[in-house]
Every structure is written in C-alpha cells, then in structure tokens.
Motif scaffolding. Structure first.
Motif, PDB file in Angstrom:
ATOM      1  N   UNK A  65      79.562 -43.612  20.474  1.00 33.85           N
ATOM      2  CA  UNK A  65      79.148 -42.539  21.368  1.00 33.85           C
ATOM      3  C   UNK A  65      78.880 -43.129  22.752  1.00 33.85           C
ATOM      4  N   UNK A  66      79.164 -42.362  23.757  1.00 31.59           N
ATOM      5  CA  UNK A  66      79.004 -42.825  25.132  1.00 31.59           C
ATOM      6  C   UNK A  66      78.303 -41.753  25.955  1.00 31.59           C
ATOM      7  N   UNK A  67      77.679 -42.205  27.000  1.00 31.56           N
ATOM      8  CA  UNK A  67      77.002 -41.307  27.931  1.00 31.56           C
ATOM      9  C   UNK A  67      77.635 -41.492  29.297  1.00 31.56           C
ATOM     10  N   UNK A  68      78.022 -40.416  29.908  1.00 31.29           N
ATOM     11  CA  UNK A  68      78.573 -40.419  31.257  1.00 31.29           C
ATOM     12  C   UNK A  68      79.953 -41.091  31.289  1.00 31.29           C
ATOM     13  N   UNK A  69      80.410 -41.458  32.445  1.00 30.95           N
ATOM     14  CA  UNK A  69      81.762 -41.977  32.598  1.00 30.95           C
ATOM     15  C   UNK A  69      81.838 -43.474  32.343  1.00 30.95           C
ATOM     16  N   UNK A  76      82.817 -50.630  24.669  1.00 32.42           N
ATOM     17  CA  UNK A  76      83.631 -51.402  23.730  1.00 32.42           C
ATOM     18  C   UNK A  76      82.808 -51.807  22.521  1.00 32.42           C
ATOM     19  N   UNK A  77      83.445 -51.738  21.333  1.00 34.75           N
ATOM     20  CA  UNK A  77      82.796 -52.186  20.102  1.00 34.75           C
ATOM     21  C   UNK A  77      83.870 -52.773  19.206  1.00 34.75           C
ATOM     22  N   UNK A 116      87.512 -51.320  19.059  1.00 33.90           N
ATOM     23  CA  UNK A 116      87.459 -49.943  19.552  1.00 33.90           C
ATOM     24  C   UNK A 116      86.880 -49.891  20.968  1.00 33.90           C
ATOM     25  N   UNK A 117      87.523 -49.088  21.822  1.00 40.39           N
ATOM     26  CA  UNK A 117      87.020 -48.828  23.165  1.00 40.39           C
ATOM     27  C   UNK A 117      87.032 -47.332  23.418  1.00 40.39           C
ATOM     28  N   UNK A 118      85.885 -46.803  23.811  1.00 43.28           N
ATOM     29  CA  UNK A 118      85.788 -45.396  24.184  1.00 43.28           C
ATOM     30  C   UNK A 118      85.763 -45.308  25.698  1.00 43.28           C
ATOM     31  N   UNK A 119      86.516 -44.359  26.232  1.00 44.10           N
ATOM     32  CA  UNK A 119      86.624 -44.203  27.686  1.00 44.10           C
ATOM     33  C   UNK A 119      86.382 -42.741  28.035  1.00 44.10           C
ATOM     34  N   UNK A 121      89.900 -42.746  22.925  1.00 46.19           N
ATOM     35  CA  UNK A 121      89.509 -43.824  22.028  1.00 46.19           C
ATOM     36  C   UNK A 121      90.723 -44.729  21.860  1.00 46.19           C
ATOM     37  N   UNK A 122      90.536 -46.013  22.201  1.00 46.84           N
ATOM     38  CA  UNK A 122      91.613 -46.987  22.049  1.00 46.84           C
ATOM     39  C   UNK A 122      91.288 -47.891  20.856  1.00 46.84           C
ATOM     40  N   UNK A 123      92.294 -48.152  20.045  1.00 44.69           N
ATOM     41  CA  UNK A 123      92.148 -49.073  18.921  1.00 44.69           C
ATOM     42  C   UNK A 123      93.143 -50.205  19.131  1.00 44.69           C
TER      43      UNK A 123
END
Lengths: 112, 113
Positions: free
Chosen positions: B49-53, B57-58, B61-64, B74-76
């Motif tokens: 989960x992400x907040x704002x822009x 990265x985890x 996995x990267x959430x943008x 979501x990049x895998x």
C-alpha cells in the motif's frame, strides 16, 4: 496461525431459506467487513463494523444483515435467500478504519 | 464511469519477465492505494500500500502512483510461476481512510516456466 476463519467453505441452498455465514478473527482487530465477489464486478462491500456493537451499510446491503456482539465474531445472515445472492463471500478485518484489511478464504454460496 | 478500472487480462508472460499491472481511478481525492494478490479459491492478500505519489519498493514488487494522471501501477521483476494469480488494486472510497475500499475487478496474471 492467526487470521480469519470463515464457515462453511461452501454451501448449496434452496431459495427462500435462511442462512448465516460465520466469520471469526483472532487478531483482536476492531473493524470487520463483509464483501461479495462476482465475476466482472469485483469485490463489493455489503456491511461493515468499526467496533463491537456498531455496524454500517456498504455498497450492496439489501437482503443481508449483520451483528457484532463481540470483537471476534461478525456473522452475515441472508434472511430469505434469492438466486442473485449466489456469490463468493469474503470476511475481512483491520486494526482500525485507517489500516489495511486482511481477508479470510471465503464462502462459496449457491442459491438454487 | 467506474471509480476504479482495471484490465481483466489474462496477461501471460514467460518466467523472468517484468510485469506491469495497472489501474485508473476517477476520484482525485483518493489518498491511499493498495494492491492485493488473490490465488484461486483463496482470499485477497495484501501486497503493498502506498500514500500519495511516487514509488514504493518491496523485494521484486514496486508500486507506483501518478496522481496527476490518476494512474497506479504494480511492477513485478523476475516474475515466477508462483506469481500466477489475480491482482486487485484497491482504493479507499471518498477519502475515508482504509475503511471502505473500492476494488478493481482484477487482472489475472499467468507466468509460464
């Protein structure tokens, strides 16, 4: 293992019958939720509860009722089942209203 | 217009590929953005989960989040057959924190060995 337990795993039910889906969590989360998941429509919120003793309506509450007598249990009742309630039902919980939600593995319900 | 839109797929890729999963949303008031993974006959599992822009990265996995375009991704990296699942984006409805989540319909990902 801590988490959410839903029962039954699956059920076939005649239309017009009453059915209660059970949900129990052992994480001491304050908030709990019921969703239904339908192909092409995704997950939709039925009812929720912020704390024991309180409940609220979600996106699709008609035909369903809930109660929250204690922190751990959040049963969902279909008073008189109809075929359009055929779905997969997921219970979820979160520590608070601003925390991510964690899901059980669902109850597959078929109404004939 | 739906509040959250997601391509249902399926998206088929070979093992080791970089996967890009996307959602668009309509309400500019949304503040939090989440990705869930759901295996067949299982419940959704929170991935990120992400907040704002920006990016988060985890591991692989990267959430943008691009709030100006109302677009989340979501990049895998180095995708594995075990990544084969349905991926759901979720956004809190009407700026109410996480309480009422609006889910995309999910994108089914198939990673072949």
């Amino acid at each position: 293992i801590a988490g959410i337990t839903q029962a039954p795993t699956s059920q076939i039910l005649a239309a017009g019958r009453r059915m209660t889906l059970r949900c129990t969590q052992d994480m001491r989360h304050n908030a709990m939720y019921w969703y239904r998941q339908d192909l092409g429509l995704g997950l939709r919120l039925i009812h929720y509860s912020n704390t024991a003793g309180t409940t609220g309506k979600g996106e699709v509450p008609d035909g369903y009722s809930v109660s929250r007598a204690n922190t751990d249990d959040f049963p969902l009742t279909l008073a008189s089942a109809v075929p359009s309630q055929t779905s997969v039902y997921f219970c979820a919980s979160s520590q608070g209203r601003d925390q991510p939600q964690h899901f059980g593995d669902g109850t597959r319900l078929s109404i004939l | 217009q739906k509040e959250v839109e997601q391509d249902p797929g399926p998206l088929s890729v070979p093992e080791g590929a970089i996967v890009s999963l996307n959602c668009t949303y309509s309400n500019s008031a949304f503040q939090y953005f989440m990705w869930y993974r759901q295996y067949s006959r299982k419940g959704p599992e929170l991935l990120m989960y992400t907040y704002s822009s920006g990016n988060k990265e985890d591991g692989r996995f990267t959430a943008q989040v691009d709030k100006s375009s109302k677009y989340i991704s979501l990049f895998i990296r180095d995708s594995q057959p075990s990544d084969s699942a349905t991926y759901l984006c979720a956004i809190p409805a009407r700026n109410t924190g996480f309480q009422k989540l609006v889910f995309g319909t999910g994108t089914r990902l198939l990673v072949s060995p």
